[in-house]
Design a protein around this motif. Structure first.
Motif, PDB file in Angstrom:
ATOM      1  N   ILE A  48      40.207  -6.641 -53.264  1.00  0.00           N
ATOM      2  CA  ILE A  48      40.898  -5.738 -52.340  1.00  0.00           C
ATOM      3  C   ILE A  48      42.408  -5.800 -52.577  1.00  0.00           C
ATOM      4  O   ILE A  48      43.089  -4.769 -52.599  1.00  0.00           O
ATOM      5  N   ALA A  49      42.929  -7.010 -52.792  1.00  0.00           N
ATOM      6  CA  ALA A  49      44.367  -7.165 -53.059  1.00  0.00           C
ATOM      7  C   ALA A  49      44.754  -6.450 -54.355  1.00  0.00           C
ATOM      8  O   ALA A  49      45.814  -5.816 -54.434  1.00  0.00           O
ATOM      9  N   GLN A  50      43.879  -6.518 -55.370  1.00  0.00           N
ATOM     10  CA  GLN A  50      44.144  -5.810 -56.635  1.00  0.00           C
ATOM     11  C   GLN A  50      44.113  -4.299 -56.429  1.00  0.00           C
ATOM     12  O   GLN A  50      44.945  -3.571 -56.976  1.00  0.00           O
ATOM     13  N   LEU A  51      43.179  -3.837 -55.599  1.00  0.00           N
ATOM     14  CA  LEU A  51      43.047  -2.405 -55.314  1.00  0.00           C
ATOM     15  C   LEU A  51      44.343  -1.845 -54.721  1.00  0.00           C
ATOM     16  O   LEU A  51      44.757  -0.736 -55.060  1.00  0.00           O
ATOM     17  N   PHE A  52      44.994  -2.642 -53.853  1.00  0.00           N
ATOM     18  CA  PHE A  52      46.218  -2.179 -53.188  1.00  0.00           C
ATOM     19  C   PHE A  52      47.485  -2.813 -53.777  1.00  0.00           C
ATOM     20  O   PHE A  52      48.578  -2.666 -53.211  1.00  0.00           O
ATOM     21  N   ASN A  53      47.313  -3.527 -54.902  1.00  0.00           N
ATOM     22  CA  ASN A  53      48.449  -4.162 -55.578  1.00  0.00           C
ATOM     23  C   ASN A  53      49.260  -5.023 -54.607  1.00  0.00           C
ATOM     24  O   ASN A  53      50.488  -4.897 -54.497  1.00  0.00           O
ATOM     25  N   THR A  54      48.545  -5.886 -53.874  1.00  0.00           N
ATOM     26  CA  THR A  54      49.211  -6.686 -52.844  1.00  0.00           C
ATOM     27  C   THR A  54      48.817  -8.157 -52.950  1.00  0.00           C
ATOM     28  O   THR A  54      48.251  -8.584 -53.966  1.00  0.00           O
ATOM     29  N   ALA A  55      49.107  -8.943 -51.905  1.00  0.00           N
ATOM     30  CA  ALA A  55      48.899 -10.389 -51.914  1.00  0.00           C
ATOM     31  C   ALA A  55      47.900 -10.805 -50.842  1.00  0.00           C
ATOM     32  O   ALA A  55      47.598 -10.046 -49.920  1.00  0.00           O
ATOM     33  N   VAL A  56      47.405 -12.039 -50.968  1.00  0.00           N
ATOM     34  CA  VAL A  56      46.437 -12.606 -50.028  1.00  0.00           C
ATOM     35  C   VAL A  56      47.081 -13.761 -49.255  1.00  0.00           C
ATOM     36  O   VAL A  56      47.689 -14.646 -49.846  1.00  0.00           O
ATOM     37  N   ILE A  57      46.930 -13.723 -47.928  1.00  0.00           N
ATOM     38  CA  ILE A  57      47.321 -14.854 -47.087  1.00  0.00           C
ATOM     39  C   ILE A  57      46.044 -15.605 -46.736  1.00  0.00           C
ATOM     40  O   ILE A  57      45.120 -15.022 -46.158  1.00  0.00           O
TER      41      ILE A  57
END
Length: 301
Positions: free
Chosen positions: A23-32
């Motif tokens: 999901i983080a890759q899909l939105f080019n974001t990070a995981v907390i």
């Protein structure tokens, strides 16, 4: 577009880590991370921390961020996780929060109560009583002195029982009186996704994971943190059983069997906690297309 935190919750060994990275890759974001033990640098095997490859795939927060010498709790997690979210939101509209520690997720989404300061002497005394008399003593104390809390408590979780007794000793009041009745409104959207597997599959995953932990050197990891064995993070599944083995109180085979049993019980408690939240939409983690579609629909909302 409004900022959105996507929460991925569920029991241990259900596939949260892999899903949150996709999901983080899909939105080019990070995981907390919302795991109460993966923040500690010294313990990796028994906490099923993401692999180096997984950590490299997307940026992660609250993993390897603290030393076992430090005490981390839900109140501190709330402050840190909100800071992490602000940092992610400064560059991105989406943040992913992934973990199985229900109290940490609740702290992030709803806020957490201001808990009273506990004098060190009280904590030491209760830990000594627990060490001497076991969990039965904690259960009996709470049953007599705070029956209202005991009725809703995780009665097999020594950390939670000690915490409730600490508050009782320090303030003369039940821990229930310190619980927030009204959730805090966060300045971002929250989408909650729960994942779990059919019971047989989940149990098979748990057993396989424990076998892999043993192969990866769990006994050596536990031996290395023996000086900190009274730390809350180590009075948990995977560590307490190996401590018993190292103390000569059971065979290694028995310790492994106990880890599997206790992990299954823990997964059941996690599910019970998360299922109380009506805002969680549940999926089998193998339904990835449906999960992605559900998230995109909720974002476009």
């Amino acid at each position: 577009m409004q900022k959105t935190a996507i929460i991925i919750a569920g029991p241990t060994a259900s596939g949260k880590t892999a899903l949150s990275i996709k999901i983080a890759q899909l939105f080019n974001t990070a995981v907390i991370s919302a795991d109460s033990r993966q923040c500690y640098r010294e313990i990796s095997i028994g906490t099923a921390k993401p692999s180096p490859e997984e950590l490299a795939a997307v940026p992660h927060y609250f993993i390897n961020s603290h030393s076992i010498k430090e005490e981390v709790n839900a109140g501190l997690y709330e402050k840190l996780a909100l800071q992490y979210a602000d940092e992610i939101f400064s560059k991105n509209d989406i943040a992913v929060v992934c973990g199985g520690t229900g109290l940490y997720i609740k702290a992030f989404t709803d806020g957490i109560d201001e808990m009273p300061e506990i004098p060190a002497g009280i904590r030491t005394f209760l830990n000594e009583q627990y060490a001497a008399h076991g969990i039965t003593w904690l259960q009996e104390q709470l049953q007599q002195r705070d029956p209202a809390f005991y009725a809703v408590a995780e009665t097999q979780n020594p950390q939670r029982l000690i915490r409730a007794l600490e508050v009782l000793e320090a303030t003369g009041r039940s821990i229930l009186e310190f619980r927030l009745a009204t959730p805090v409104q966060r300045p971002f959207n929250i989408i909650k996704i729960g994942i779990t597997l059919p019971k047989e599959q989940l149990h098979a995953n748990i057993h396989h994971r424990v076998d892999l932990m043993m192969e990866a050197g769990l006994v050596d990891e536990v031996r290395a943190v023996l000086p900190y064995r009274n730390h809350n993070a180590l009075r948990t599944v995977g560590y307490s059983e190996i401590f018993k083995y190292l103390d000569g109180d059971c065979t290694l085979e028995q310790a492994v069997t106990d880890i599997k049993t206790h992990t299954r019980q823990y997964a059941k408690r996690q599910l019970t906690w998360f299922r109380k939240d009506p805002a969680i939409t549940w999926f089998d983690p193998r339904q990835q297309d449906e999960i992605f579609a559900s998230i995109k629909k909720a974002i476009s909302g």
